[in-house]
Design a protein around this motif. Structure first.
Motif, PDB file in Angstrom:
ATOM      1  N   MET A 246       0.670  -1.118   0.065  1.00 33.07           N
ATOM      2  CA  MET A 246      -0.078   0.045   0.117  1.00 33.07           C
ATOM      3  C   MET A 246       0.792   1.114   0.005  1.00 33.07           C
ATOM      4  O   MET A 246       2.055   1.195   0.532  1.00 33.07           O
ATOM      5  N   ARG A 247       0.457   2.298  -0.542  1.00 35.14           N
ATOM      6  CA  ARG A 247       1.038   3.646  -0.296  1.00 35.14           C
ATOM      7  C   ARG A 247       0.569   4.479   0.868  1.00 35.14           C
ATOM      8  O   ARG A 247      -0.709   4.755   0.717  1.00 35.14           O
ATOM      9  N   ILE A 248       1.339   4.684   2.048  1.00 32.37           N
ATOM     10  CA  ILE A 248       0.904   4.984   3.122  1.00 32.37           C
ATOM     11  C   ILE A 248       1.554   6.424   3.405  1.00 32.37           C
ATOM     12  O   ILE A 248       2.708   6.522   3.175  1.00 32.37           O
ATOM     13  N   LEU A 249       0.600   7.288   3.823  1.00 24.03           N
ATOM     14  CA  LEU A 249       1.117   8.498   4.308  1.00 24.03           C
ATOM     15  C   LEU A 249       0.987   8.874   5.794  1.00 24.03           C
ATOM     16  O   LEU A 249      -0.039   8.491   6.316  1.00 24.03           O
ATOM     17  N   LEU A 250       2.173   8.701   6.598  1.00 20.36           N
ATOM     18  CA  LEU A 250       2.315   9.161   7.907  1.00 20.36           C
ATOM     19  C   LEU A 250       1.802  10.601   8.133  1.00 20.36           C
ATOM     20  O   LEU A 250       2.850  11.404   7.959  1.00 20.36           O
ATOM     21  N   LEU A 251       0.788  10.806   8.969  1.00 19.07           N
ATOM     22  CA  LEU A 251       0.677  12.418   9.125  1.00 19.07           C
ATOM     23  C   LEU A 251       0.685  12.610  10.883  1.00 19.07           C
ATOM     24  O   LEU A 251       0.028  11.908  11.541  1.00 19.07           O
ATOM     25  N   SER A 252       1.816  13.300  11.015  1.00 20.07           N
ATOM     26  CA  SER A 252       2.180  13.344  12.564  1.00 20.07           C
ATOM     27  C   SER A 252       2.539  14.591  12.777  1.00 20.07           C
ATOM     28  O   SER A 252       3.149  15.537  12.058  1.00 20.07           O
ATOM     29  N   HIS A 253       2.256  15.037  14.159  1.00 15.74           N
ATOM     30  CA  HIS A 253       2.616  16.484  14.662  1.00 15.74           C
ATOM     31  C   HIS A 253       4.465  16.678  14.650  1.00 15.74           C
ATOM     32  O   HIS A 253       4.566  17.722  14.368  1.00 15.74           O
ATOM     33  N   SER A 254       4.940  15.281  14.935  1.00 14.55           N
ATOM     34  CA  SER A 254       6.400  15.484  14.638  1.00 14.55           C
ATOM     35  C   SER A 254       6.892  14.126  14.464  1.00 14.55           C
ATOM     36  O   SER A 254       6.103  13.058  14.495  1.00 14.55           O
ATOM     37  N   PHE A 255       8.264  13.821  14.079  1.00 14.79           N
ATOM     38  CA  PHE A 255       8.542  12.480  13.569  1.00 14.79           C
ATOM     39  C   PHE A 255       9.026  11.817  15.070  1.00 14.79           C
ATOM     40  O   PHE A 255      10.273  11.404  15.093  1.00 14.79           O
ATOM     41  N   ASN A 256       8.171  11.483  15.915  1.00 11.36           N
ATOM     42  CA  ASN A 256       8.424  11.075  17.172  1.00 11.36           C
ATOM     43  C   ASN A 256       8.810   9.620  16.993  1.00 11.36           C
ATOM     44  O   ASN A 256       8.581   8.983  16.168  1.00 11.36           O
ATOM     45  N   ASN A 257       8.937   9.134  18.287  1.00  7.28           N
ATOM     46  CA  ASN A 257       9.444   7.647  18.479  1.00  7.28           C
ATOM     47  C   ASN A 257       8.330   6.595  17.624  1.00  7.28           C
ATOM     48  O   ASN A 257       8.850   5.771  16.886  1.00  7.28           O
ATOM     49  N   LEU A 258       7.082   6.951  18.116  1.00  6.88           N
ATOM     50  CA  LEU A 258       6.141   5.804  17.593  1.00  6.88           C
ATOM     51  C   LEU A 258       6.063   6.191  15.954  1.00  6.88           C
ATOM     52  O   LEU A 258       5.682   5.094  15.211  1.00  6.88           O
ATOM     53  N   THR A 259       6.018   7.225  15.342  1.00 12.66           N
ATOM     54  CA  THR A 259       6.053   7.492  13.797  1.00 12.66           C
ATOM     55  C   THR A 259       7.184   7.024  13.323  1.00 12.66           C
ATOM     56  O   THR A 259       7.196   6.276  12.204  1.00 12.66           O
ATOM     57  N   GLN A 260       8.303   7.186  13.992  1.00  8.48           N
ATOM     58  CA  GLN A 260       9.411   6.277  13.429  1.00  8.48           C
ATOM     59  C   GLN A 260       9.273   5.041  13.365  1.00  8.48           C
ATOM     60  O   GLN A 260       9.873   4.026  12.209  1.00  8.48           O
ATOM     61  N   ARG A 261       8.748   4.207  14.538  1.00  8.27           N
ATOM     62  CA  ARG A 261       8.747   2.831  14.630  1.00  8.27           C
ATOM     63  C   ARG A 261       7.769   2.389  13.446  1.00  8.27           C
ATOM     64  O   ARG A 261       8.111   1.337  12.973  1.00  8.27           O
ATOM     65  N   LEU A 262       6.739   3.091  13.171  1.00  9.95           N
ATOM     66  CA  LEU A 262       5.845   2.602  12.197  1.00  9.95           C
ATOM     67  C   LEU A 262       6.430   2.751  10.875  1.00  9.95           C
ATOM     68  O   LEU A 262       6.200   2.058  10.165  1.00  9.95           O
ATOM     69  N   HIS A 263       7.303   3.924  10.691  1.00  8.65           N
ATOM     70  CA  HIS A 263       8.058   4.162   9.284  1.00  8.65           C
ATOM     71  C   HIS A 263       8.760   2.774   9.080  1.00  8.65           C
ATOM     72  O   HIS A 263       8.775   2.085   8.040  1.00  8.65           O
ATOM     73  N   VAL A 264       9.467   2.424  10.165  1.00  8.35           N
ATOM     74  CA  VAL A 264      10.170   1.119   9.939  1.00  8.35           C
ATOM     75  C   VAL A 264       9.600  -0.025   9.861  1.00  8.35           C
ATOM     76  O   VAL A 264       9.879  -0.700   8.921  1.00  8.35           O
ATOM     77  N   GLU A 265       8.634  -0.216  10.596  1.00  8.46           N
ATOM     78  CA  GLU A 265       7.938  -1.517  10.418  1.00  8.46           C
ATOM     79  C   GLU A 265       6.820  -1.537   9.124  1.00  8.46           C
ATOM     80  O   GLU A 265       7.044  -2.562   8.588  1.00  8.46           O
ATOM     81  N   LEU A 266       6.531  -0.462   8.670  1.00  7.02           N
ATOM     82  CA  LEU A 266       5.972  -0.514   7.273  1.00  7.02           C
ATOM     83  C   LEU A 266       6.712  -0.776   6.111  1.00  7.02           C
ATOM     84  O   LEU A 266       6.607  -1.529   5.468  1.00  7.02           O
ATOM     85  N   CYS A 267       7.846  -0.007   6.091  1.00 10.84           N
ATOM     86  CA  CYS A 267       8.938  -0.306   5.204  1.00 10.84           C
ATOM     87  C   CYS A 267       9.363  -1.740   5.340  1.00 10.84           C
ATOM     88  O   CYS A 267       9.510  -2.226   4.028  1.00 10.84           O
ATOM     89  N   GLU A 268       9.718  -2.233   6.337  1.00 11.44           N
ATOM     90  CA  GLU A 268      10.216  -3.636   6.223  1.00 11.44           C
ATOM     91  C   GLU A 268       9.123  -4.496   5.494  1.00 11.44           C
ATOM     92  O   GLU A 268       9.523  -5.691   5.354  1.00 11.44           O
ATOM     93  N   ARG A 269       7.787  -4.083   5.676  1.00 12.68           N
ATOM     94  CA  ARG A 269       6.619  -5.104   5.103  1.00 12.68           C
ATOM     95  C   ARG A 269       6.397  -4.432   3.545  1.00 12.68           C
ATOM     96  O   ARG A 269       5.548  -4.964   3.166  1.00 12.68           O
TER      97      ARG A 269
END
Length: 566
Positions: free
Chosen positions: A1-24
């Motif tokens: 899927m093409r996924i956009l992460l919309l976040s107030h900041s590139f915080n720990n949770l956003t980074q972890r999701l970025h990592v896990e989604l890219c890994e998949r």
């Protein structure tokens, strides 16, 4: 899927999701929630299949969630609504809490619920619970929701308006958690400070000065007149309650441009007259021994290591080397292993350049001591996140063991094109190869341990259970009793001698520090500007192109200035 992460900041949770989604193998881009029009533009540019909002401070624009499915991560169980979910949970001392992934609609935190997870609460700061339990549950829930969407499932129905689980609460304000030092127990004081730790901090006063309190711990075996400051240790101040005392590790003065610093540095003259009480529940450095395994544990607040921290850890490391162990574990904290030099203490110094220079040399001294240890095996146990110099410091050990929940940021350039030291020009190519070393330091993206393992900078991946102390000691004991242990030490000594003959460590350090001196003292102020913006949380005016793929593609497609002129 093409996924956009919309976040107030590139915080720990956003980074972890970025990592896990890219890994998949999802295609992932990030947009910081700077302005509703910027959000609309990002959706128009990227045309995502799905928008995921891990951390927002305002509602997604109506036209956005009507045009594309938007999933919102809320750090509370189903029915909990409001902007301070975790604050209230800690303040009220609940036994269990949760995370909900819901679909955005016209009502804040009230859309259809796709998935939710629960977890037992522990006594810890809000920032720690968010970084660990909330983040892990959120990642699991988001991945499950994505799988359901990919399988073609329809959105669940929204909760009925009369559902008894619905509880709407407003912000948790300072008045809601004000400490009454003459009536509150130690447990109550800890809850109040924990509920505000990270942001915004708990407003109180120390020595008749208004401050915000952070980094609280129970002070074992200490008491006094409630409300009075009775002891100091390793940067913290102990303040008496009605049934004991609490350590206050960090404080920040109330006012603009104030800095969060160790309590004894803010109140240095007052602390000088207090008794020193080590071993009473506060101490960022501890050493334990388990037969042939030594464990040097360090847990610096937010992973920042000041010059004094580095020197103290180096002293403890040398003391540990005097013990007759065969394996030495360097075990970082649950939240962070290390994030390198201490930017806040540098910002607070009379000369930021001089303190930067002192700090980088202190952490280099520590890295060198680890590199030159050839009489035993040294293991970096990375249970929490690590960034910048902290990542490269871990590589000084013989092995790196990392939790499968860890996020690494092995780069410096986001801090004003800082070059970095910690002997990274020696350590990283030796593990990852020259080509990969260049990619790692240039890409400026968070990295999960699976990728780090493929690149050679993590040797063993630990599950949540495997990161427990007993399991770590068993793994280390197995290294110590391995029949190849002696041969491995001989090979380690031979390789270190060969590397030193080929190019001395002094040469690597001098080359790195020559570049760092330019960062600190040169005409380009980028490092100092970036550090100031980071420490004072200056809002970003745009999303960095390193994470905003939808914008970086457009930037690359633009003609250069020279092409326009021609």
């Amino acid at each position: 899927m093409r996924i956009l992460l919309l976040s107030h900041s590139f915080n720990n949770l956003t980074q972890r999701l970025h990592v896990e989604l890219c890994e998949r193998s999802h295609e992932v881009s990030v947009e910081l929630d700077i302005h509703p029009d910027v959000t609309r533009e990002s959706v128009a540019l990227y045309r995502p299949d799905l928008v995921i909002a891990p951390f927002l401070k305002r509602a997604i624009p109506d036209d956005v969630w009507r045009g594309v499915r938007c999933l919102v991560v809320h750090p509370g169980p189903p029915g909990d609504r409001g902007p301070a979910a975790l604050d209230w949970a800690i303040l009220e001392g609940v036994a269990e809490w949760g995370v909900t992934v819901l679909q955005a609609d016209g009502e804040f935190d009230a859309g259809p619920i796709w998935v939710h997870r629960t977890f037992p609460m522990r006594r810890a700061a809000k920032s720690s619970i968010y970084r660990n339990e909330v983040t892990s549950c959120a990642v699991e829930a988001v991945l499950e929701a994505i799988a359901a969407i990919e399988a073609g499932h329809e959105a669940p129905a929204s909760m009925a308006s009369d559902d008894p689980r619905i509880r709407v609460r407003g912000p948790c304000r300072q008045a809601d958690r004000a400490i009454d030092w003459h009536h509150d127990t130690t447990v109550e004081v800890l809850r109040k400070i924990d509920s505000a730790d990270g942001v915004p901090g708990l407003t109180d006063s120390l020595f008749w000065q208004d401050v915000r309190l952070f980094d609280a711990h129970e002070a074992h075996g200490i008491s006094g007149v409630p409300g009075t400051v009775v002891a100091q240790c390793d940067g913290a101040l102990a303040r008496a309650t009605i049934d004991g005392a609490v350590w206050i590790g960090h404080v920040r003065s109330v006012g603009p441009k104030s800095l969060k610093l160790p309590a004894t540095k803010i109140f240095a003259s007052e602390a000088a007259h207090l008794p020193h009480r080590p071993g009473c529940g506060y101490g960022p450095i501890e050493y334990r021994e388990h037969c042939e395994v030594g464990e040097l544990q360090f847990n610096f607040y937010n992973g920042a290591m000041s010059s004094d921290d580095c020197n103290a850890l180096l002293s403890a490391y040398r003391t540990a080397l005097a013990r007759a162990t065969k394996v030495l574990l360097l075990t970082g904290g649950r939240d962070y292993w290390s994030n390198g030099i201490h930017l806040a203490e540098i910002e607070a110094a009379d000369s930021a350049a001089d303190e930067s220079w002192r700090n980088i040399n202190a952490i280099d001294d520590l890295a060198r001591a680890i590199i030159e240890t050839t009489d035993r095996l040294v293991v970096s146990v990375v249970r929490g996140n690590a960034g910048a110099g902290g990542v490269f410091l871990s590589l000084a050990a013989d092995e790196v063991w990392a939790s499968d929940r860890t996020v690494l940021n092995p780069h410096y350039k986001d801090m004003g094109n800082l070059y970095g030291s910690e002997y990274w020009t020696y350590l990283l190519p030796r593990r990852a190869g020259a080509a990969n070393a260049a990619k790692i330091t240039q890409c400026r993206l968070p990295m999960g341990v699976a990728e780090a393992g493929r690149l050679g900078i993590v040797d063993r991946v630990l599950t949540a259970r495997g990161a427990a102390t007993d399991d770590l000691v068993k793994l280390a004991a197995a290294l110590a009793s391995d029949p190849d242990y002696a041969a491995r030490l001989v090979d380690k000594q031979r390789r270190r001698a060969a590397d030193e003959a080929e190019k001395p460590l002094d040469a690597y350090r001098n080359e790195e520090l020559r570049r760092m001196r330019l960062n600190f003292y040169g005409f380009d102020p980028s490092y100092h500007v970036a550090r100031y913006n980071f420490i004072h949380k200056v809002p970003k005016s745009r999303t960095p192109l390193t994470i905003a793929n939808h914008r970086s593609r457009r930037e690359r497609a633009r003609p250069t200035c020279m092409a326009v002129r021609s």
